[in-house]
Design an enzyme around this catalytic site. Structure first.
Site, short mmCIF file in Angstrom:
data_model
loop_
_atom_site.label_atom_id
_atom_site.label_comp_id
_atom_site.label_asym_id
_atom_site.label_seq_id
_atom_site.Cartn_x
_atom_site.Cartn_y
_atom_site.Cartn_z
N HIS A 126 24.76 -50.90 -102.00
CA HIS A 126 23.68 -51.09 -100.86
C HIS A 126 24.17 -51.84 -99.82
CE1 HIS A 126 18.95 -51.06 -99.32
NE2 HIS A 126 19.99 -51.36 -98.51
N HIS B 65 25.33 -51.51 -95.50
CA HIS B 65 25.46 -50.58 -94.41
C HIS B 65 26.58 -50.97 -93.32
CE1 HIS B 65 21.33 -49.08 -94.71
NE2 HIS B 65 21.06 -50.05 -95.16
N HIS C 108 16.27 -45.04 -99.06
CA HIS C 108 15.81 -46.37 -98.79
C HIS C 108 14.03 -46.21 -98.97
CE1 HIS C 108 19.14 -47.83 -97.12
NE2 HIS C 108 18.72 -48.78 -96.98
N GLU D 98 10.14 -50.57 -99.15
CA GLU D 98 10.70 -51.76 -98.55
C GLU D 98 9.45 -52.31 -97.61
OE1 GLU D 98 13.75 -51.23 -95.77
OE2 GLU D 98 14.41 -53.46 -95.51
N ASP E 93 22.89 -55.84 -98.20
CA ASP E 93 22.44 -54.76 -97.39
C ASP E 93 23.04 -54.83 -95.85
OD1 ASP E 93 20.16 -53.00 -96.21
OD2 ASP E 93 18.62 -54.39 -96.21
N ASP E 94 22.90 -55.62 -94.91
CA ASP E 94 23.49 -55.90 -93.89
C ASP E 94 24.07 -57.41 -93.70
OD1 ASP E 94 22.72 -53.13 -92.38
OD2 ASP E 94 20.73 -53.98 -93.34
N1 ADE Z 1 19.36 -49.83 -92.13
C1 ADE Z 1 19.84 -51.02 -92.04
N2 ADE Z 1 19.08 -51.84 -93.17
C2 ADE Z 1 18.17 -51.25 -93.19
C3 ADE Z 1 17.24 -51.68 -94.20
N3 ADE Z 1 17.03 -52.61 -94.64
N4 ADE Z 1 16.07 -50.93 -94.36
C4 ADE Z 1 15.98 -49.45 -93.52
N5 ADE Z 1 17.03 -49.25 -93.01
C5 ADE Z 1 18.03 -49.90 -92.78
ZN ZN Z 2 19.55 -50.98 -96.53
#
Ligand code: ADE
Ligand code: ZN
Length: 346
Positions: A19, A21, A201, A204, A282-283
């Site tokens: 997970h 991006h 996703h 969340e 995640d990011d």
């Molecule tokens: N795009 C990038 N990070 C995300 C996240 N945590 N939730 C939904 N879309 C995303």
């Molecule tokens: Zn994500």
């Protein structure tokens, strides 16, 4: 404080990430370089400024900043650069296998051709394999907010570029509130018919009903995040019984205010309930963390021991979209490495 031996153990144990991006993983130095390359003005001028700028109040506010990072990506070379950066990062964190999302809607809106994205990530991926011996596979995410026919179009394009760019599946991301997963059912039905893996996703920004929706409407094989499943005992039981993996990103959830502090996060409660949980970033630069930081933070907050870490590492390979034989190979290598690390470090 995390014991130094356990910290080293976490650094060295092999693990996957499932997970992450691509567009959310641009390091500040690269972001500044890309912006300069294209004459784009950013709201910060140095790396420290970027780190300070990444402060979030919600998922939707974060997505605006995610779009800003995307605005620096224009050419095949840009996409190759960020893919290569991610490969170097994988090698440095003991990640031999990584599945990475990219979300074409953010590029489509800026009229960047699909071919530009695909040729960049394809050549980046090849170089990553050669230079770092890291396997990188891509999941083409549908932005939840796009029209369902654009979701179908994305699956068709992903299918056509499957072999070229190492695309193994279709995902669903971006704004969860107001955009139920079932809107994209036609796209996911097509993905299933084409033999593409399916993830979403969910759970969340919306509660357990969103996870049920993704499971029942889209027939997904894994849930990205899924942490709010904890609010529905029947759902937790369902996930545990079917071993539906959750790709959990604990520090992302704190940064995006899903939970106020890590000790309130359900990662340990879901694990203890028998759900197949694995840990992700995640990011990464946007959330001021990488995969290791997520392991460190969870280990420290929940007082984990080496056996707990082994389980998260095992789960990370179990949940991967690897062909069975290769998965068994990775798992056997992991067990060998665990034995070695135990005698060397602990
Ligand atoms: N795009 C990038 N990070 C995300 C996240 N945590 N939730 C939904 N879309 C995303
Ligand atoms: Zn994500």
């Amino acid at each position: 404080m995390l014991e130094p031996a356990l910290k080293t153990y976490i650094e060295r144990i092999p693990k996957t990430e499932l997970h992450c991006h691509l567009e959310g993983s641009i390091q500040p130095a690269t972001l500044l370089k890309l912006a300069a390359r294209h004459g784009i003005e950013l709201p910060f001028t140095d790396e420290e400024g970027a780190k300070a700028f990444y402060e979030f109040t919600s998922l939707n506010q974060f997505l605006g900043i995610f779009a800003l990072a995307c605005s620096t990506l224009k050419t095949r070379q840009d996409f190759e650069t960020i893919t290569l950066d991610l490969g170097a990062d994988s090698a440095s964190q003991g990640i031999p296998y990584r599945e990475v999302f990219f979300t074409y809607a953010y590029h489509d809106r800026r009229s960047i051709p699909w071919e530009e994205v695909i040729s960049g990530i394809a050549s980046g991926r090849e170089k990553v394999k050669q230079q770092y011996n890291v396997e990188m596979w891509f999941i083409a995410d549908i932005d939840r907010t796009v029209d369902p026919q654009d979701g179908v179009r994305l699956v068709e394009m992903a299918q056509a570029s499957r072999d070229q760019a190492g695309i193994i599946g279709i995902g669903l991301d971006s704004q969860e509130i107001g955009y139920p997963a079932k809107r994209q059912k036609p796209a996911f039905d097509l993905a299933k018919r084409l033999g593409l893996h399916r993830v979403a996703h969910a759970g969340e920004d919306v509660g357990p009903e969103s996870v049920w929706d993704a499971l029942q409407s889209l027939d997904v094989e894994r849930i990205d995040h899924g942490v709010r499943s904890i609010d529905d005992p029947a759902l937790v039981k369902h996930l545990a019984e079917r071993q539906v993996a959750l790709t959990v990103c604990p520090l992302s959830n704190i940064e995006l205010k899903v939970y106020p502090q890590l000790r309130d996060h359900p990662v340990k409660r879901l694990t203890d309930a028998g759900v197949l949980v694995m840990l992700n970033s995640d990011d990464p630069p946007m959330f001021h963390c990488n995969v290791l930081d997520n392991y460190f933070a969870v280990a420290e907050t929940f007082n984990l021991n080496a056996a707990d870490i082994d389980q998260y590492a095992r789960n990370s390979f179990k949940a991967a979209f690897l062909p069975d034989e290769r998965k068994q190979q990775y798992l056997a290598d992991l067990e060998r490495e665990i034995k070695k690390l135990r005698s060397e470090i602990l």
